[in-house]
Each structure stands twice: as structure tokens, then as C-alpha cells.
Design a protein around this motif. Structure first.
Motif, PDB file in Angstrom:
ATOM      1  N   LEU A   1       0.836  -1.163   0.159  1.00  0.00           N
ATOM      2  CA  LEU A   1      -0.027   0.038   0.106  1.00  0.00           C
ATOM      3  C   LEU A   1       0.860   1.463   0.095  1.00  0.00           C
ATOM      4  N   ILE A   2       1.857   1.255   0.815  1.00  0.00           N
ATOM      5  CA  ILE A   2       2.691   2.486   0.872  1.00  0.00           C
ATOM      6  C   ILE A   2       3.537   2.769  -0.135  1.00  0.00           C
ATOM      7  N   LYS A   3       3.933   1.813  -0.852  1.00  0.00           N
ATOM      8  CA  LYS A   3       4.704   1.945  -2.206  1.00  0.00           C
ATOM      9  C   LYS A   3       3.828   2.441  -3.399  1.00  0.00           C
ATOM     10  N   SER A   4       2.426   1.877  -3.185  1.00  0.00           N
ATOM     11  CA  SER A   4       1.523   2.457  -4.247  1.00  0.00           C
ATOM     12  C   SER A   4       1.125   3.786  -4.216  1.00  0.00           C
ATOM     13  N   LEU A   5       1.637   4.441  -3.103  1.00  0.00           N
ATOM     14  CA  LEU A   5       1.450   6.029  -3.098  1.00  0.00           C
ATOM     15  C   LEU A   5       2.140   6.960  -3.745  1.00  0.00           C
ATOM     16  N   SER A   6       1.366   7.932  -4.380  1.00  0.00           N
ATOM     17  CA  SER A   6       2.062   8.895  -5.089  1.00  0.00           C
ATOM     18  C   SER A   6       2.749   9.945  -4.167  1.00  0.00           C
ATOM     19  N   THR A   7       3.718  10.712  -4.578  1.00  0.00           N
ATOM     20  CA  THR A   7       4.313  11.859  -4.017  1.00  0.00           C
ATOM     21  C   THR A   7       3.430  12.635  -3.205  1.00  0.00           C
ATOM     22  N   SER A   8       2.424  13.184  -3.930  1.00  0.00           N
ATOM     23  CA  SER A   8       1.554  14.016  -3.284  1.00  0.00           C
ATOM     24  C   SER A   8       0.532  13.293  -2.287  1.00  0.00           C
TER      25      SER A   8
ATOM     26  N   ALA B   1       5.624   9.831  16.805  1.00  0.00           N
ATOM     27  CA  ALA B   1       4.513   8.770  16.906  1.00  0.00           C
ATOM     28  C   ALA B   1       5.000   7.628  16.220  1.00  0.00           C
ATOM     29  N   LYS B   2       4.994   6.196  16.871  1.00  0.00           N
ATOM     30  CA  LYS B   2       5.564   5.116  16.109  1.00  0.00           C
ATOM     31  C   LYS B   2       4.823   4.784  14.942  1.00  0.00           C
ATOM     32  N   PHE B   3       3.500   4.922  14.527  1.00  0.00           N
ATOM     33  CA  PHE B   3       3.083   4.794  13.293  1.00  0.00           C
ATOM     34  C   PHE B   3       3.823   5.494  12.232  1.00  0.00           C
ATOM     35  N   LEU B   4       3.721   6.779  12.552  1.00  0.00           N
ATOM     36  CA  LEU B   4       4.418   7.689  11.796  1.00  0.00           C
ATOM     37  C   LEU B   4       6.123   7.497  11.252  1.00  0.00           C
ATOM     38  N   LEU B   5       6.629   6.898  12.184  1.00  0.00           N
ATOM     39  CA  LEU B   5       8.179   6.387  12.037  1.00  0.00           C
ATOM     40  C   LEU B   5       8.182   5.052  11.256  1.00  0.00           C
ATOM     41  N   LEU B   6       6.966   4.185  11.484  1.00  0.00           N
ATOM     42  CA  LEU B   6       7.124   2.852  10.802  1.00  0.00           C
ATOM     43  C   LEU B   6       6.784   3.543   9.188  1.00  0.00           C
ATOM     44  N   PHE B   7       5.799   4.301   9.121  1.00  0.00           N
ATOM     45  CA  PHE B   7       5.645   4.704   7.641  1.00  0.00           C
ATOM     46  C   PHE B   7       6.879   5.225   6.993  1.00  0.00           C
ATOM     47  N   LEU B   8       7.612   6.319   7.742  1.00  0.00           N
ATOM     48  CA  LEU B   8       8.702   6.762   6.981  1.00  0.00           C
ATOM     49  C   LEU B   8       9.806   5.618   6.905  1.00  0.00           C
ATOM     50  N   GLU B   9       9.837   4.696   7.666  1.00  0.00           N
ATOM     51  CA  GLU B   9      10.988   3.464   7.411  1.00  0.00           C
ATOM     52  C   GLU B   9      10.598   2.647   6.308  1.00  0.00           C
ATOM     53  N   LEU B  10       9.157   2.286   6.300  1.00  0.00           N
ATOM     54  CA  LEU B  10       8.831   1.313   5.223  1.00  0.00           C
ATOM     55  C   LEU B  10       8.735   2.083   3.977  1.00  0.00           C
ATOM     56  N   ASP B  11       8.625   3.301   3.840  1.00  0.00           N
ATOM     57  CA  ASP B  11       8.787   4.191   2.485  1.00  0.00           C
ATOM     58  C   ASP B  11      10.267   4.189   1.902  1.00  0.00           C
ATOM     59  N   ARG B  12      11.161   4.151   2.715  1.00  0.00           N
ATOM     60  CA  ARG B  12      12.644   4.242   2.464  1.00  0.00           C
ATOM     61  C   ARG B  12      13.167   2.661   2.110  1.00  0.00           C
ATOM     62  N   MET B  13      12.292   1.740   2.425  1.00  0.00           N
ATOM     63  CA  MET B  13      12.718   0.409   1.820  1.00  0.00           C
ATOM     64  C   MET B  13      12.528  -0.038   0.376  1.00  0.00           C
TER      65      MET B  13
ATOM     66  N   ASP C   1      11.484  -5.734   4.995  1.00  0.00           N
ATOM     67  CA  ASP C   1      12.332  -6.263   5.980  1.00  0.00           C
ATOM     68  C   ASP C   1      11.958  -6.028   7.431  1.00  0.00           C
ATOM     69  N   GLU C   2      11.486  -7.085   7.949  1.00  0.00           N
ATOM     70  CA  GLU C   2      10.919  -6.745   9.156  1.00  0.00           C
ATOM     71  C   GLU C   2      11.963  -6.527  10.275  1.00  0.00           C
ATOM     72  N   SER C   3      13.184  -7.080  10.030  1.00  0.00           N
ATOM     73  CA  SER C   3      14.201  -7.143  11.163  1.00  0.00           C
ATOM     74  C   SER C   3      14.666  -5.784  11.166  1.00  0.00           C
ATOM     75  N   ILE C   4      14.924  -4.977  10.033  1.00  0.00           N
ATOM     76  CA  ILE C   4      15.121  -3.464  10.135  1.00  0.00           C
ATOM     77  C   ILE C   4      14.382  -2.720  11.089  1.00  0.00           C
TER      78      ILE C   4
END
Length: 513
Positions: free
Chosen positions: A12-19, A37-49, A53-56
């Protein structure tokens, strides 16, 4: 192919456009949530992947192993809420549901008159857009409110709501029966395949007739007509009656051009209708009509107010590139068609998480066929190998025709070290097929014979098989087997000692005066 659905949140995150990503961050800040907030940090981390990779995530202590599942579920929900508010993803159906939600809130606050006003406007819009299911939900809430909110016009309102409910109930019954029939026929096509004999034909006709006999076409509105035409298309495709399939696929598409406002309301079925119509025109070899409808389709999807979103982009991609390649096949323009392959593969990467494996494999088969026609046999075999090496479920007819193409390429290229073994493997494959017909076995027999005689004797093998194919071409239940890969033109080219492109070009149907 990779398992692209191993983590729904990551996809889902990878399907998001920049906007859309920017909007989500603004949405989170608007909620007054701490930027850490943890869910925002999780979003930013997944967006970088690049790969999930759950271990990261665990190593960076964004979440513990025990909490991660709940955190991901919360983030998933917040992203959907954010997307729900995105104007670019709004459509009439979402807007109507929103109005119904607003009216429900007003009703719960006891603001009956305001709720009824919202509902009345929403109902008119729903009826204009032929959204009967939503219209019934709206009327049901109107009934609840009218039964509590006493007005002098209650008698007239009651009669009006009863009449509207009854009319919509009849229309929804038609729609439900026709949509059930359409889905049943489509399921029959996927599970059991096309009619192979008179028993299959009788079964399909009986199933269709029992469901359609009580339908009065004169009482159908847009949505019911759409399902009516779709059911007829699936029935005729199952029966391999391509003349009948063309008739109703054309009605399906023309229904939208007669009601252009419905293209915006039901863009998926507009695309699907065109996809079926163009596929049938390709099967019938009617290239002029195919190009005409294709041009009209391209103009429509590029003209506002046609909706643009991820789902429609992926469906449009499939229809556009399948059609372009089909036009090249009809005209025998193999070299021109191969120039399209890098562009198609680039698009496939873009839509890899939105399109199922089967449609990807069909594209690979078309690319392999274009490469075969342009005499790039080694490259053709590489693309064909991608199909038969697929671990996920692959439809039998697709796998069989891929193998036929590979046998043709092995023969033409001289890369026949494993030719005999591959023929044996294909023979085993056919023996395990759910619905093999006589032609399947005759094709295997032909390739077996081809490699058992001297080169000087092969002309006779080709000539005999050409006669077999001509007879099978007239057989209603064998037509489908000859459609995916044009083995008939290839064999004819060997008999007449001509290039296969010349044979195909001779078959192009001239436009009717």
C-alpha cells in the motif's frame, strides 16, 4: 515472479504517489500527533525500503515484535482514512455514501428536517447515476425518519417512498439475477474452460436460459442492461460463438457511448467492455473495426472527466498494450511490434502489485510470439521460459500454447538438443490437462513426427498437418486452440514456402464498402 503480496501495508505504501505521501504527513500533523509517533516512524521507514524487511524495523526499535502487528494495522487504517479524504480519489459513489453518513449523523442528533433534506438530494443523485443499491439505503433511512418525524405531508410521502422502494426492488432483483448469471458464466470459463463438446454446450445454454427466461429487456435500466450484455458475452465466449460475442460486446460498449455520463460513474466496466470487444475483433481478424474502436477508446480515456487512479491506470495499460500488440499480430508487423517490448516491460514494473500473474504471463506470451515472428528465436524462448517456470497456478491453455510456441522456436532456431525431451514433457502435460481435445494430441503428434524423418520428408508432414488444421478450423469446439498461437499460418508458410508474415498479411480482412 516475486510474491508481491507478502505484506499488504508495504505494498500500500509503495503504491502511494508523492502527493499522497505528503497529504498523509499533513493529515497526521493535523491530528496533533507527536511527530515521533510510532506509526509515523514506521511509515517513514517502510517508505525508505526497497524490499520489506521486518528485522530492520525491530533493530531500530520502532516497535517490539509483539506490538508490530497492531502498529501496522493502525498505520494501514490511518493511510486509508487519509486517502479517503484525497480529492483525486473521490468519485460519485464515495460522495453519495458520504452524504448518507452525514444524514445519519444529523438524524442521530435529532435534526430530522436537515437529515431529510440531505437524503432527498442524495437520492436524486443516486437515481440519476443508476446507483440503486445506495438509493435503497437512502430510502430506508428516509422511512425511519418519516416514521418519527410527523408532518402534514406524511401520507403523500409514505406513498412516494413505498412506490420508489417497490420500483427499486424490482430493478435490483433484475440486477442481482443478471450479475449472478454473469459471474457464474465467468467462473465457468475460468474453472472448466470453453465448451469442448455438445454436452458442455447444452449445460451452458441450460444454465443461461434458466436465469434469463424471466428477464424483460424493456424494463431494464442502464445497470441491468450492462449485466444483460455481459452475461451474453460470457455465454457466447464459452460457446466459442465469436459472432454472437461481438454482437453483445459491441452493445456493451455502445451502451456507454449512448450514456456518456456513465463512463465516469462506471469506468472499470467501460474499460472491460472495450477490452472484450477489442479481443473479439482481434479473434475475428477485423483490424479496421479494431483500430476504429481503439482510437475512440484512447480519446475517451484521455478526455476529462475520465477518472484517473491506480486501478484504472493498470486496467488501461493492459487494454492498450494488448490491443497494440494484437494489431501488430493481425498485420504481421512482428519487427515493429518487438520495438514495443522495452516499453511494456517498464510499465509492467510500474504496475507489478496491481495486476495478477495471469495477465502478466499473457503479456510475456505475446512478447515471445512477436519475437518468434521477427525470427529472434532465442529471445522468444527466454520469454516463453518465464511462463512455464512460473510456480504459481497457470491456466492450462496458456501453458499449452506457450509450449507449442517453444517447439516452433526450437525447430526454427536449430536449438533442438532437448527437442525430443521437450515433446515428451509436453505430451505428459497434455495427458494431465483437465479438458484436452483431439487437436491437442494431434499437435503433439505432429511435432513428434517432424523430428523423426529426414528434412526432405518434412514437407509431407507439414502438408498433412495443414489439412488437419484446416479441418479443425471449421470445428466449433477447436477454434480456441488455434487462437493463442497462430500455428496454422506457420504450417501454411512451410507448405507454400513463404514467409509467415506474408501468409498473415494475406488473411487481413479488407474493410467492407
Amino acid at each position: 515472479m516475486a510474491d508481491l503480496q507478502k505484506d499488504f501495508l508495504f505494498v500500500l505504501i509503495k503504491s502511494l504517489s508523492t502527493s499522497e505521501k505528503r497529504q498523509f504527513k499533513l493529515y497526521v500533523n493535523r491530528l496533533g500527533v507527536n511527530t515521533e509517533a510510532k506509526f509515523l516512524l514506521l511509515f517513514l521507514e517502510l517508505d525508505r525500503m526497497n524490499e520489506y524487511d521486518e528485522s530492520i524495523i525491530l533493530a531500530k526499535k520502532i516497535s517490539t515484535k509483539q506490538q508490530l502487528s497492531n502498529l501496522k494495522a493502525h498505520l494501514y487504517k490511518q493511510i486509508l482514512v487519509s486517502l479517503r479524504m484525497n480529492p483525486s480519489l473521490q468519485n460519485n459513489r464515495i460522495h453519495l455514501r458520504e452524504q448518507l453518513d452525514f444524514a445519519t449523523i444529523l438524524y442521530q442528533k435529532g435534526l430530522y428536517r436537515q437529515a431529510l433534506k440531505v437524503l432527498d438530494k442524495a437520492k436524486q443523485n443516486a437515481l440519476e447515476m443508476d446507483e440503486k443499491t445506495l438509493a435503497i439505503d437512502i430510502i430506508d433511512l428516509e422511512k425511519v425518519i418519516e416514521s418519527q418525524y410527523i408532518t402534514r405531508s406524511i401520507e403523500g410521502r409514505a406513498d412516494e417512498l413505498i412506490r420508489q422502494s417497490q420500483e427499486l426492488s424490482i430493478q435490483n432483483t433484475y440486477s442481482t439475477n443478471l450479475s449472478n448469471l454473469s459471474l457464474k458464466l465467468y467462473s465457468e470459463m475460468l474453472i472448466n474452460g470453453y465448451a469442448q463438446n455438445t454436452q458442455d454446450e447444452e449445460k451452458i445454454i441450460r444454465l443461461f436460459t434458466e436465469q434469463i427466461k424471466d428477464i424483460q429487456f424493456s424494463k431494464l435500466n442502464f445497470r441491468e442492461k450492462l449485466w444483460f450484455y455481459k452475461a451474453h458475452v460470457w455465454k457466447n465466449l464459452l460457446l466459442q460463438n465469436y459472432k454472437g460475442a461481438y454482437k453483445y460486446a459491441k452493445k456493451w460498449v455502445e451502451l456507454f457511448y449512448e450514456n456518456p455520463e456513465m463512463i465516469k460513474n462506471h469506468p472499470v466496466w467501460y474499460i472491460k467492455g472495450n477490452s472484450n470487444l477489442m479481443k473479439i475483433l482481434f479473434i475475428n481478424g477485423q483490424v479496421q473495426k479494431l483500430e476504429q474502436y481503439f482510437e475512440k477508446f484512447q480519446i475517451t480515456i484521455c478526455t476529462p472527466p475520465f477518472t484517473v487512479n491506480g486501478n484504472l491506470q493498470s486496467l488501461t495499460f493492459l487494454n492498450v498494450y494488448n490491443t497494440i500488440m494484437n494489431i501488430h499480430f493481425i498485420k504481421g508487423e512482428f519487427f515493429k511490434g518487438t520495438k514495443l517490448i522495452p516499453e511494456v516491460e517498464l510499465k509492467m514494473k510500474k504496475f507489478r502489485d496491481k495486476i495478477d500473474d495471469h495477465h502478466f504471463l499473457i503479456l510475456y506470451l505475446k512478447m515471445a510470439a512477436l519475437l518468434f515472428g521477427s525470427k529472434q528465436y532465442e529471445a522468444s524462448l527466454r520469454y516463453a521460459h518465464r511462463i512455464i517456470q512460473t510456480k504459481s497456478g497457470i491456466q492450462e491453455d496458456l501453458a499449452f500454447h506457450t509450449r507449442v510456441l517453444m517447439l516452433m522456436a526450437k525447430y526454427e532456431s536449430g536449438m533442438d538438443e532437448d527437442y525430443d525431451e521437450f515433446v515428451i514433457q509436453t505430451e505428459r502435460f497434455v495427458s494431465k490437462m483437465k479438458n484436452p481435445n483431439r487437436l491437442h494430441h494431434q499437435i503433439i503428434c505432429f511435432f513428434q513426427q517432424l523430428n523423426q524423418v529426414f528434412f526432405s520428408e518434412q514437407n509431407l508432414i507439414f502438408a498433412d498437418f495443414h489439412n488437419v488444421l484446416q479441418a479443425c478450423h471449421q470445428h466449433d469446439f477447436y477454434k480456441r486452440t488455434l487462437l493463442y498461437i497462430d500455428i496454422q499460418s506457420w504450417v501454411e508458410s512451410k507448405v507454400k514456402h513463404l514467409d509467415v508474415m506474408n501468409i498473415i498479411k494475406q488473411k487481413v480482412k479488407p474493410p467492407k464498402p
